[in-house]
Design a protein around this motif. Structure first.
Motif, short mmCIF file in Angstrom:
data_model
loop_
_atom_site.label_atom_id
_atom_site.label_comp_id
_atom_site.label_asym_id
_atom_site.label_seq_id
_atom_site.Cartn_x
_atom_site.Cartn_y
_atom_site.Cartn_z
N PHE A 1 -10.73 -1.60 14.92
CA PHE A 1 -9.78 -0.55 14.59
C PHE A 1 -9.16 0.07 15.84
O PHE A 1 -9.72 -0.04 16.93
N GLN B 1 -1.51 6.61 9.40
CA GLN B 1 -1.19 6.03 8.09
C GLN B 1 0.01 5.08 8.20
O GLN B 1 0.00 3.99 7.60
N LYS C 1 0.82 -1.22 0.00
CA LYS C 1 0.00 0.00 0.00
C LYS C 1 0.86 1.27 0.00
O LYS C 1 0.34 2.37 0.16
N MET D 1 -4.41 -1.92 12.42
CA MET D 1 -5.66 -1.34 11.92
C MET D 1 -5.88 0.04 12.53
O MET D 1 -6.90 0.30 13.17
N THR D 2 -4.92 0.92 12.35
CA THR D 2 -5.05 2.25 12.95
C THR D 2 -6.03 3.11 12.14
O THR D 2 -6.08 3.02 10.92
N GLN D 3 -6.78 3.93 12.86
CA GLN D 3 -7.73 4.81 12.17
C GLN D 3 -7.66 6.20 12.79
O GLN D 3 -7.85 6.36 14.00
N LEU E 1 -0.99 1.75 9.49
CA LEU E 1 -1.54 0.88 8.44
C LEU E 1 -0.41 0.20 7.68
O LEU E 1 -0.46 -0.99 7.39
#
Ligand code: ADP
Ligand code: MG
Length: 454
Positions: free
Chosen positions: A190, A141, A87, A149-151, A144
């Motif tokens: 998350f 970011q 990603k 699963m950071t948000q 990730l």
């Protein structure tokens, strides 16, 4: 569900390696809520840029904003280079867009400030919060990229405050309500990542919670979620007997009470925001202070009740103190004289660090702010005034009253060089305060520390 609120300060957010280190710490928790500060030095640079803009030096202000931009982008690039992910292109792109958006906004704000020719508190908060606005997004970011699963959750959606810019007061009721959304984020697997230090007022303007405000964000959210722990992760292994960067042989205190830790924060131990412990204390949530570079070290645990065997718990000290002595012109009734002195202090909204008084004379130690000359003038209505600057304040915290003779003897043996300008002791607060010339502050603090804690 058992939540843990984890706060990582500026030193933990310093570079891509420390970001990685922070992520490995987060990984060990089942339901963590992550609060991050701005990267090291950013807030100070932002405020400097705002001041330059106010002084119409836009060019220098923009040099700073560019520097902030570059530094953040290179943290992300370095991180992605070391943590390969498919990603990568996507993440890099979204980070660049976000940084450009925020820096664009910052430069617009700096332009307004320049036009205005002055730095209004509201503008200052909007600028100063930019560090957390950027770091929290980029960090989420990078999380990730590292497979977590950071948000990113915008702090303004949760931390609602009044409009006291620079030192805003949280609206606990609204914060409690809005934290419900964090539970949903966690239930969905998350990890919420939230910028500390800032929030917003009811008119949607940005506010900040004051110096070290990220700690406060963490405890407000911890309180709202009734978290199992609120953890302040930093670059030293807990709350020490004194500032380990300045005092030799300062050592971590394994356990502290909310009460003593709050007093330490007020009296200059810059490790915690003074209001941090309140939300924790109300719900009896342990606050842990731990070291990201030594996560296995137990650090300090701050709890409701804690007992100790030493004559005192800790020693803190701060510079830039002034003493102001007001002596009544003629014999007056003590209470009206004192009432008048404190009325003036209240009018100027100046907090006092220590006071010593007789019926017709009072000496006050307080931070040397820009308001002191004006304050002295005001006091002239009440009595003769003498203002002395360049003082330092030493506070011995958590004094054990049963050992008071031993304690005072040890402390006073370290003072043979000077007579202190002011001594005050509070049984209730278990604090011994000494004001002395600033040039002797560090040496005397070191001597007292040696005597009390060796
Ligand atoms: P962060 O960036 O994690 O918020 P801070 O710089 O705000 O970190 O706080 C950590 C620093 O606080 C330590 O590096 C230390 O120098 C300083 N400090 C001052 N007094 C104390 C104390 N009594 N115990 C521990 N650290 C202290
Ligand atoms: Mg801090």
């Amino acid at each position: 569900m058992e939540f843990n609120v984890l706060k990582f300060g500026g030193t933990s957010m310093k570079d891509h390696q420390s970001w990685k280190q922070v992520l490995t710490i987060i990984e060990d928790y089942e339901f963590p809520v992550v609060i991050v500060s701005a990267t090291a030095h950013t807030t100070r640079m932002l405020v400097e840029a705002a001041e330059l803009a106010a002084a119409k030096d836009m060019q220098s202000a923009l040099v700073i904003s560019r520097e902030i931009r570059e530094r953040h982008l290179s943290i992300v690039e370095d991180f992605l280079n070391e943590n390969e992910t498919e990603k990568k292109a996507l993440i890099l792109d979204s980070c660049r867009k976000k940084v450009d958006e925020k820096i664009g906004k910052l430069e617009k704000l700096l332009g307004y400030i320049q036009k205005n020719g002055q730095l209004l508190p509201q503008m200052k908060d909007a600028v100063a919060s930019m560090g957390e606005q950027i770091s929290s997004y980029l960090f989420a970011q990078c999380g990730l990229a590292a497979g977590l699963m950071t948000q990113h959750i915008e702090a303004r959606k949760i931390i609602k405050t009044d409009k006291e810019y620079g030192k805003a007061n949280p609206n606990i009721y609204e914060i409690n309500q809005r934290c419900g959304s964090l539970e949903t984020v966690l239930e969905n697997g998350f990890i919420p990542v939230i910028g500390g230090y800032y929030g917003e007022a009811s008119d949607h303007t940005i506010t900040t919670l004051g110096f070290e405000g990220s700690d406060y964000t963490a405890s407000l959210i911890g309180g709202a979620l009734n978290a199992a722990t609120i953890e302040i992760w930093t670059d030293v292994s807990g709350v020490y007997t004194s500032d380990p960067r300045q005092i030799d042989k300062a050592r971590p205190i394994p356990e502290l009470s909310y009460f003593d830790a709050t007093e330490m924060a007020y009296f200059g131990a810059k490790i915690l925001h003074p209001s941090t412990l309140k939300p924790a204390q109300e719900r009896n949530i342990p606050v842990l202070v731990k070291n990201i570079f030594e996560p296995g070290h137990e650090g300090t645990r701050i709890v409701r009740e804690s007992d100790h065997q030493q004559p005192a718990l800790a020693l803190s000290f701060k510079k830039d103190i002034a003493t102001l002595t007001v002596s009544a012109y003629e014999t007056v009734m003590g209470y009206s004289f004192l009432t008048e002195v404190f009325r003036v202090l209240n009018h100027f909204r100046l907090p006092v660090d220590a006071v010593s008084t007789t019926e017709a004379s009072v000496t006050i130690a307080l931070e040397d702010s820009g308001k002191l000359d004006q304050l002295s003038k005001e006091f002239l209505e009440t009595g003769s005034v003498s203002l002395e600057r360049n003082k330092g304040l030493i506070s011995v915290i958590g004094c054990d009253l049963k050992k008071a003779p031993e304690l005072t003897e040890k402390v006073f043996q370290c003072l043979d060089k000077d007579t202190p300008d002011l001594i005050s002791f509070s049984k209730e607060k278990r604090i011994l305060n000494l004001v002395l010339p600033e040039e002797d502050l560090t040496d005397t603090a070191q001597n007292i520390h040696n005597r009390l804690f060796d």
